[in-house]
Design an enzyme around this catalytic site. Structure first.
Site: not given
Lengths: 327, 358
Positions: B258, B262, B271
């Site tokens: 990815r 998100h 993160y």
């Protein structure tokens, strides 16, 4: 017309619909050779084979989810949850998926699934074989919740549920299965979903209820009749969406309303009936709306005296009716 | 590990057909014609173009919160290209690249991200389901459509898309178990992009791979390089054909990246070292770049042809945006439509109330 029990009427409805429409199939735990733990699917496996009467793995979310997929794929599944208590793992599938597929696809897809489950107590089923779970699902637009009170209605409503192009939760009181017997029309007997029925005409007080409580309410009304009190009983039959007009008519007729459910009192579906009456019938009421319900305890106890105390009995209804009549 | 060893191996090594440098590693690649390779490239370019455009549109407030699939184009295009028109496709909110490849219009996909009720309508004759937002619920539906086809005697496959996070859900287990018992024609296509929002796969599961879970259900399990469109296409094609021919379900783990956050409501920098992820991705993992290298090396693409392709693709996305933005807005009354087959009294009453009080 043949006299049959509640559960025989349920079985007959499925059998007739499976004969009529090849897209109808049954899935659930022990529904095949065993014929269901209550014998609701008895004979279907032998008649229709394992392709249409499917013993699934022990997984309620899968029973609902696979059924939902098959329904979107053009079938009419009748999924059995062995006990209403065990429907909880399937709540996400029922509320997030079955109820919303028509809406979120803007009518491109729909989900004609029927989910049957035995509910209710009074059969020494203890905490996890006695619950009423309709309030978990009521208030979920897209779902219909049907809870028949008699064998004839069970047959006619289940046939309508299976033919419905919307998802239907169909809760059968397990104590009604063999307790209630009556003449049930053969063949094409359809009872429309969404319509309540006046099951007893009366002039002094009104009971609005559903499921097995209709049976206890009739017993209570018979007793009160001896004292000269005449009771109207409205059987909701479909608890979501409710038959608003019938509720207003029944409440306005006598002006004194007793709402009865076996479910825990606070948050039960009869609260919605109370709200409909409060919104629409203020000047027709002669007494405050009364609710008679199970206690707000987590579940039905196993201990016989405690179970008896939990259940709404005909005597409880009788006492509540008497008080209301005298108001 | 070569593709043709897969039957013999019980390990779940990652299969590659095309190396990051664009070199062919397995002879199965010969099944792909030059025309097919160019088509795969053009579709990936289109997906990339759409995704980058959608990110800009979100920043400009022209669409709502958006989930980017950048980095996952090979997984999505390769898998959807392996389907027949009547196969069932169950996408998540990150799989509109797959949906488009299978026949959904970009304009509809934009309408979806604009919140328009018509955004989830499937083109006639196709079976692309609305994007699943609850996690892993659609896996069971794909087993159900497979069962319906089986009862009906039809030979179609159902493919369910999901991410690595979904493999922790109970519905994942229930679906694979059910599919294994009943040998439904279901392809479980997992894009393991390494993160479920912020949680890395190492914290999602103690098993090293997702593919190895197939062993527990006694179904086929394959782990492939999800940035290698040849491996994706060939593996999914084999799985859907097996499904159609009564060979039962397959779990495919496509290992991918990815590239971004998100969704546009997330910030991956919080993160993970986003700069490092993106630098290493550009070097080794960008699926569009990998196929581009191959096509250039093989003389199947010139820079000029690529420029023409890019321009054509951009034009199509722009046209789709125009269609979506000029699409009639939903009316207030339409909110109450399609709750049930026929409207309930509640909907009728509330529609009237809303109309008179607002």
């Amino acid at each position: 017309m043949t006299v049959m029990t509640y559960i025989e009427a349920v079985t007959l409805a499925m059998k007739e619909e499976m004969e009529r429409d090849e897209s109808v199939f049954v899935l659930g735990e022990d529904v095949g050779k065993r014929g269901g733990v209550f014998r609701a699917t008895q004979g279907l496996y032998d008649q229709f084979g394992e392709g249409r009467v499917i013993d699934t793995p022990l997984a309620e979310s899968a029973i609902a989810g696979v059924g939902i997929g098959a329904a979107m794929g053009g079938m009419r599944p009748v999924a059995e949850m062995q006990f209403a208590d065990f429907i909880m793992p399937a709540v996400n599938q029922i509320i997030s998926e079955a109820a919303k597929i028509r809406y979120r696809s803007n009518n491109d897809w729909h989900c004609p699934i029927t989910i049957r489950a035995p509910y209710g107590g009074g059969v020494h089923g203890a905490l996890y074989h006695s619950q009423s779970v309709e309030a978990v699902f009521a208030g979920t637009p897209g779902l219909k919740i049907v809870m028949p009170s008699s064998p004839a209605d069970a047959k006619g409503l289940l046939k309508s549920a299976i033919r419905s192009n919307d998802p239907v939760l169909f809760f059968e009181h397990k104590r009604a299965y063999r307790l209630l017997k009556e003449e049930v029309p053969e063949g094409e007997h359809l009872v429309p979903i969404g319509e309540a029925a006046v099951v007893r005409e009366g002039a002094d007080v009104t009971i609005i209820t559903y499921g097995l409580c209709v049976h206890q309410s009739k017993q209570a009304a018979d007793e009160l009749e001896k004292e000269g009190v005449s009771t109207e009983i409205l059987d909701l039959r479909t608890v979501y969406p409710m038959d608003k007009e019938a509720i207003i008519r029944a409440a306005s007729k006598t002006g004194k309303v007793l709402l009865v459910t076996e479910d825990n009192k606070e948050g039960s579906v009869i609260g919605e009936a109370a709200a409909i009456i409060a919104e629409n019938c203020l000047f027709d009421l002669d007494a405050p709306i009364q609710r008679l319900a199970g206690p707000d305890c987590p579940s039905m106890p196993y201990s016989p005296p405690l179970e008896k105390a939990f259940m709404v009995t005909a005597e409880d209804i009788e006492a509540a009716l008497r008080e209301l009549a005298q108001f | 590990m070569a593709v043709n060893d897969r039957e013999l191996m019980q390990t779940y090594d990652t299969l590659q057909v095309l190396s990051p440098e664009g070199k062919v590693l397995a002879e199965e690649a010969s099944q792909l014609t030059a025309e097919m390779k160019r088509t795969l490239f053009e579709k990936m370019l289109s997906c990339r173009e759409f995704d980058e455009k959608a990110m800009k549109l979100q920043r400009q407030g022209r669409i709502g919160t958006y989930a980017s699939y950048k980095g996952q184009e090979a997984s999505q295009v390769g898998s959807a290209m392996a389907l027949e028109p009547m196969d069932w496709l169950f996408p998540t909110y990150r799989d509109h690249g797959a949906g488009w490849t299978h026949g959904q219009d970009w304009s509809r996909i934009l309408l979806y991200w604009m919140g328009h009720p018509d955004g989830s309508i499937t083109p006639d004759g196709l079976r692309i389901m609305p994007q699943a937002v609850p996690i892993a619920t659609q896996l069971l539906h794909a087993v159900g459509t497979g069962w319906a086809d089986k009862l009906d005697g039809k030979r179609h496959a159902s493919i369910a898309y999901f991410g690595d996070g979904a493999t922790s859900e109970g519905d994942f287990h229930e679906a694979l178990n059910f599919a294994g018992v009943f040998q439904t024609p279901t392809v479980f296509f997992c894009q393991n992009n390494g993160y479920a929002i912020s949680v890395p796969f190492s914290k999602q599961s103690a098993s090293e791979t997702i593919a190895q879970r197939a062993q527990a259900y006694d179904i086929k399990g394959v782990r492939i390089d999800g940035n290698d469109i040849f491996a994706v296409y060939l593996t999914v094609k084999e799985a859907v054909e097996r499904a159609r021919n009564g060979g039962g379900p397959t779990l495919i783990e496509a290992v991918t990246t990815r590239y971004g956050s998100h969704t546009t409501a997330d910030d991956a920098k919080k993160y993970r070292d986003q700069e490092a992820v993106q630098a290493s991705w550009a070097e080794k993992a960008d699926p569009v770049e990998r196929l581009r290298r191959h096509l250039l090396q093989e003389g199947l693409l010139t820079e000029e042809a690529e420029a023409d392709m890019t321009e054509a693709v951009r034009k199509k996305v722009d046209e789709a945006l125009e269609t979506a933005e000029s699409y009639p807005k939903p009316t207030r009354e339409s909110m109450f439509e399609h709750v049930y087959e026929s409207a309930s009294w509640m909907a009728e009453e509330q529609r009237e109330q809303r109309g008179s009080t607002r």
